[in-house]
Design a protein around this motif. Structure first.
Motif, PDB file in Angstrom:
ATOM      1  N   HIS A 115     -11.914 -22.982  39.504  1.00 51.04           N
ATOM      2  CA  HIS A 115     -11.144 -22.062  40.344  1.00 51.04           C
ATOM      3  C   HIS A 115     -10.450 -22.840  41.448  1.00 51.04           C
ATOM      4  CE1 HIS A 115     -15.237 -22.387  42.063  1.00 51.04           C
ATOM      5  NE2 HIS A 115     -14.640 -22.328  43.232  1.00 51.04           N
ATOM      6  N   HIS A 166     -11.986 -26.401  42.271  1.00 52.54           N
ATOM      7  CA  HIS A 166     -13.448 -26.432  42.239  1.00 52.54           C
ATOM      8  C   HIS A 166     -13.965 -26.129  40.845  1.00 52.54           C
ATOM      9  CE1 HIS A 166     -14.834 -25.877  46.693  1.00 52.54           C
ATOM     10  NE2 HIS A 166     -14.108 -26.948  46.507  1.00 52.54           N
ATOM     11  N   MET A 180     -21.397 -25.821  42.980  1.00 55.56           N
ATOM     12  CA  MET A 180     -19.945 -25.813  43.096  1.00 55.56           C
ATOM     13  C   MET A 180     -19.498 -27.125  43.708  1.00 55.56           C
ATOM     14  SD  MET A 180     -17.531 -22.928  44.769  1.00 55.56           S
ATOM     15  CE  MET A 180     -17.794 -23.138  46.519  1.00 55.56           C
ATOM     16  N   MET A 193     -10.194 -23.100  45.265  1.00 57.53           N
ATOM     17  CA  MET A 193     -10.936 -22.690  46.452  1.00 57.53           C
ATOM     18  C   MET A 193      -9.958 -22.732  47.612  1.00 57.53           C
ATOM     19  SD  MET A 193     -14.205 -22.058  46.700  1.00 57.53           S
ATOM     20  CE  MET A 193     -14.928 -21.170  48.053  1.00 57.53           C
TER      21      MET A 193
HETATM   22 CU   LIG Z   1     -15.213 -23.104  45.103  1.00 59.55          CU
END
Ligand SMILES: [Cu+2]
Length: 150
Positions: free
Chosen positions: A103, A70, A81, A105
């Motif tokens: 990141h 993400h 996001m 997710m």
């Molecule tokens: Cu995320």
């Protein structure tokens, strides 16, 4: 008794050091946010430095049903996001996955992520020749990034 307790730890440490020296990517400061199972999702963060041109394809873990890459970014005044298919890694140039940016997710969590525990992830990369490479990473669950990686 002390020796018996310490021996497995030493073996684990030397194995980790060995894996790191030959791994295509150095992973530093990995951590994942604590989450209740009912919450259903967590974020995993780490700094990746490739030794060769690679593309991050994603990651797998038994701890979650779904793992996506993400990105969080400001669109106007709003933090948004969204999923990213892949991320290029430039050799020697650290790519930071961190809160407020890229990141992993983790969704559909199989169990609560408790602070102080660890999850195991396997990162997947594609090299310049198109071959897939996998890298196992142990990710501590913590409320914040490890010291020196904030
Ligand atoms: Cu995320």
């Amino acid at each position: 008794m002390k020796t018996a307790l310490f021996a497995p730890v030493l073996i684990a440490l030397s194995a980790a050091a060995c894996a790191q020296s030959t791994a295509p990517v150095a992973v530093e400061g990995a951590w994942a946010r604590p989450a209740l199972a009912q919450q259903g999702s967590s974020g995993a963060y780490m700094k990746l430095t490739a030794r060769e041109p690679l593309t991050l394809l994603g990651a797998d873990t038994a701890a979650a049903g779904i793992v996506e890459i993400h990105e969080m970014k400001m669109v106007g005044d709003v933090m948004k996001m969204g999923a990213v298919d892949t991320l290029p890694l430039v050799p020697g140039q650290a790519l930071e996955l961190k809160p407020g940016g890229f990141h992993f997710m983790l969704m559909d969590l199989k169990a609560p992520f408790k602070a102080g525990s660890e999850i195991r992830m396997t990162l997947r990369f594609r090299d310049a020749k198109g071959a897939e490479k996998k890298l196992p990473v142990t990710v501590p669950v913590a409320a914040a990034a490890p010291a020196g990686h904030r």
